[in-house]
Design a protein around this motif. Structure first.
Motif, PDB file in Angstrom:
ATOM      1  N   ILE A 450      16.823 107.614 -34.159  1.00 45.67           N
ATOM      2  CA  ILE A 450      18.264 107.729 -34.306  1.00 45.67           C
ATOM      3  C   ILE A 450      18.847 106.403 -33.843  1.00 45.67           C
ATOM      4  N   PHE A 454      26.824 106.133 -31.394  1.00 42.78           N
ATOM      5  CA  PHE A 454      27.899 107.109 -31.342  1.00 42.78           C
ATOM      6  C   PHE A 454      28.809 106.841 -30.149  1.00 42.78           C
ATOM      7  N   PRO A 473      21.360 111.530 -38.777  1.00 46.72           N
ATOM      8  CA  PRO A 473      22.621 111.198 -39.448  1.00 46.72           C
ATOM      9  C   PRO A 473      22.398 110.453 -40.758  1.00 46.72           C
ATOM     10  N   ARG A 494      31.630 118.677 -30.425  1.00 50.16           N
ATOM     11  CA  ARG A 494      31.270 117.346 -30.905  1.00 50.16           C
ATOM     12  C   ARG A 494      31.128 116.430 -29.692  1.00 50.16           C
ATOM     13  N   TRP A 503      29.870 109.506 -39.296  1.00 51.65           N
ATOM     14  CA  TRP A 503      29.035 110.614 -38.859  1.00 51.65           C
ATOM     15  C   TRP A 503      29.481 111.117 -37.497  1.00 51.65           C
ATOM     16  N   SER A 504      29.261 112.414 -37.267  1.00 49.77           N
ATOM     17  CA  SER A 504      29.520 113.032 -35.970  1.00 49.77           C
ATOM     18  C   SER A 504      28.239 113.641 -35.432  1.00 49.77           C
ATOM     19  N   ARG A 505      28.120 113.638 -34.102  1.00 50.26           N
ATOM     20  CA  ARG A 505      27.002 114.300 -33.415  1.00 50.26           C
ATOM     21  C   ARG A 505      27.533 115.559 -32.753  1.00 50.26           C
ATOM     22  N   TYR A 514      23.677 116.518 -36.679  1.00 51.87           N
ATOM     23  CA  TYR A 514      24.586 115.505 -37.195  1.00 51.87           C
ATOM     24  C   TYR A 514      25.223 115.993 -38.495  1.00 51.87           C
ATOM     25  N   CYS A 515      26.479 115.579 -38.721  1.00 55.25           N
ATOM     26  CA  CYS A 515      27.162 115.951 -39.958  1.00 55.25           C
ATOM     27  C   CYS A 515      28.208 114.896 -40.314  1.00 55.25           C
TER      28      CYS A 515
END
Length: 524
Positions: A450, A454, A473, A494, A503-505, A514-515
């Motif tokens: 990863i 972030f 991600p 989040r 991307w968000s974690r 992740y999304c």
């Protein structure tokens, strides 16, 4: 008759005298001051991929030890290199009172090279208090690009034993790391030979990690178990490997060399994948010039670049940051706020398909890190962004443009196409192999890095309609797995956001997933 004098010393005083006596008398390097215990201890292992760690916070989390990557040998060039944050992590972890061990990522192709790696490690470690073992870690040898590809199981094992024998001769306890699938039944290592003399550290990740799963299913002797790669620890903003050791120590082992080591600074680029460039840039309008490539609390705004003021960009990262030189100083700026168009404020180019992507001109020969799809448009969502070819590692393409939103423009087999920048590497540039990884719950090998940075955040989010929650991600990486689907009305926490790549974690049912941020809505 004279009375005998009885001297009573505390355990600490005895330990201090032993240390002093050892160094004054020049006793052998193998002498330990601390003793091993039979307690169960809990720890983490870290490398540059965890970025800058707040070790004081980590110390307050209750972990007992940290295994720190100190160096590695290049996968293709065979050169020994230091982990960018290795010395910093040794320094800060030890100052925080955490018991530390270390590991080296080896690609040795001979016993002589393995001994060289051990000597290099011992030289670096001499000024630090190394209590836990020093570990030999070797992965990726089945990949055709690895310099170890032609080695037999016996030859690899001989190299591992040479490293471990040499590191113990130099005064450190040796330990061997590999995945359950590689070690079990002497599958890819002659594990039965190694475990006769040295501790074993096994990687195996059950669907329900420790303590829900009480022990590894690895059937052979092992002393440490890496049970998760997605741990969450205060002071580390990125998922971290978690370990349980079936041994501990009754104190902290003193450094072998009592000379204080030079002060080490954190490598602010450790988590980034910067690619060297050399080009003049200006701000599209204006942009902050920062001390580190982050918008977090530790990042200081040192200057501001305005449109028309010229800076030199010396590196660019697919995570959305540029490294620039301006008036003799090095700064970091968000790439999307910069432009190579020095004549006027840049106008985004818009294709007939409606996709707006601006590319900075470059002329670079690139190949895939492993395998990447080449698309008709710079998108994975647009219906016309079809895959027109695949670029494999070793195949060559010409990169003619690079964008701030993570895409590269390529010329390949006479066609103009697009690929995700983070899956490309400059021709001849080595792709570094990461920290220890192992098998999934099914026993298969897995390496998941990863590398997306972030920014810490803490809020409750839900899907605007619904959104896939992924293991990494990416929607392009073949290693990415859709773990779950979040629907509107279901809320998750989040914990991180990357505003540049979108991307968000999030934390979902005890997992770090992740999304895509655009598909989320904040509570309220």
């Amino acid at each position: 008759m004279k009375k005998k004098m009885v001297l009573r010393l505390t355990a600490a005083a005895v330990s201090a005298l032993l240390i002093a006596g050892c160094f004054l008398s020049g006793c052998g390097k193998n002498k330990r001051v601390t003793a091993e215990t039979a307690e169960t201890t809990f720890g983490i292992d870290v490398a540059r991929y965890q970025g800058t760690i707040d070790w004081k916070e980590v110390a307050g989390s209750g972990i007992d030890f940290a295994m720190i990557r100190v160096g590695y040998r290049g996968k293709t060039d065979g050169i020994i290199k230091a982990d960018p944050n290795g010395r910093y992590n040794l320094q800060e972890a030890s100052e925080a009172g955490i018991k530390i061990g270390a590991y080296f990522f080896s690609t040795a192709i001979s016993e002589e090279e393995a001994k060289e790696e051990a000597a290099w490690m011992a030289d670096v470690l001499a000024q630090y208090p190394i209590t836990y073992p020093v570990v030999y870690d070797c992965e990726g040898f089945l990949e055709t690009s690895s310099r170890q590809y032609e080695m037999s199981k016996q030859e690899r094992t001989d190299a591992a034993l040479a490293f471990l024998s040499e590191i113990e001769r130099l005064g450190y306890e040796g330990m061997f790391y590999a995945s359950k699938g590689d070690m079990e039944l002497d599958n890819r290592w002659e594990t039965s030979r190694i475990e006769e003399k040295y501790k074993i550290w096994v990687a195996q990740y059950p669907a329900e990690p420790y303590p829900a799963t009480a022990a590894s299913s690895y059937s052979q002797t092992h002393h440490m178990w890496q049970y998760s790669t997605t741990g969450s620890i205060p002071g580390i903003s990125i998922p971290v490997d978690m370990n349980v050791a079936y041994f501990g120590y009754d104190g902290i082992e003193p450094a072998k060399d009592q000379t204080p080591p030079p002060e080490a600074e954190a490598d602010v680029e450790a988590i980034m994948d910067f690619t060297p460039v050399s080009e003049a840039v200006t701000a599209k309008d204006e942009t902050n010039l920062r001390s580190i490539p982050s918008q977090g609390e530790d990042s200081q705004v040192l200057d501001t670049l305005h449109n028309g003021e010229i800076a030199q960009r010396v590196a660019i990262s697919s995570s959305g940051w540029s490294k620039i030189l301006y008036e003799g100083q090095t700064y970091y700026a968000v790439s999307s706020y910069l432009t190579t168009d020095l004549s006027e404020k840049t106008k985004e180019t818009q294709a007939d398909d409606g996709i707006q992507t601006q590319f900075s001109p470059v002329n670079q020969t690139v190949t895939a890190k492993k395998l990447v799809n080449l698309r008709k448009l710079p998108s994975v969502e647009h219906e016309d962004a079809v895959v027109i070819a695949q670029l494999k590692h070793g195949d060559i393409a010409i990169r003619t443009g690079i964008s701030e939103n993570g895409w590269s423009k390529l010329e390949y087999n006479g066609q103009t196409c697009y690929a995700i920048t983070s899956y490309l590497v400059l021709e001849g540039e080595e792709e570094e192999t990461s920290e220890p990884t192992g098998t999934q719950s099914d026993g298969s090998s897995a390496t998941v890095e990863i590398q997306t940075q972030f920014e810490p955040i803490q809020d409750q989010v839900t899907a605007k309609v619904e959104v896939n929650l992924r293991s990494i991600p990416s929607v392009e990486d073949p290693r990415c797995v859709v773990v779950a689907t979040l629907k509107n009305g279901e809320y998750v926490t989040r914990t991180g956001i990357n505003r540049d790549v979108g991307w968000s974690r999030v934390e979902y049912q005890g997992q770090i997933l992740y999304c895509v941020s655009n598909y989320l809505s904040s509570e309220g």
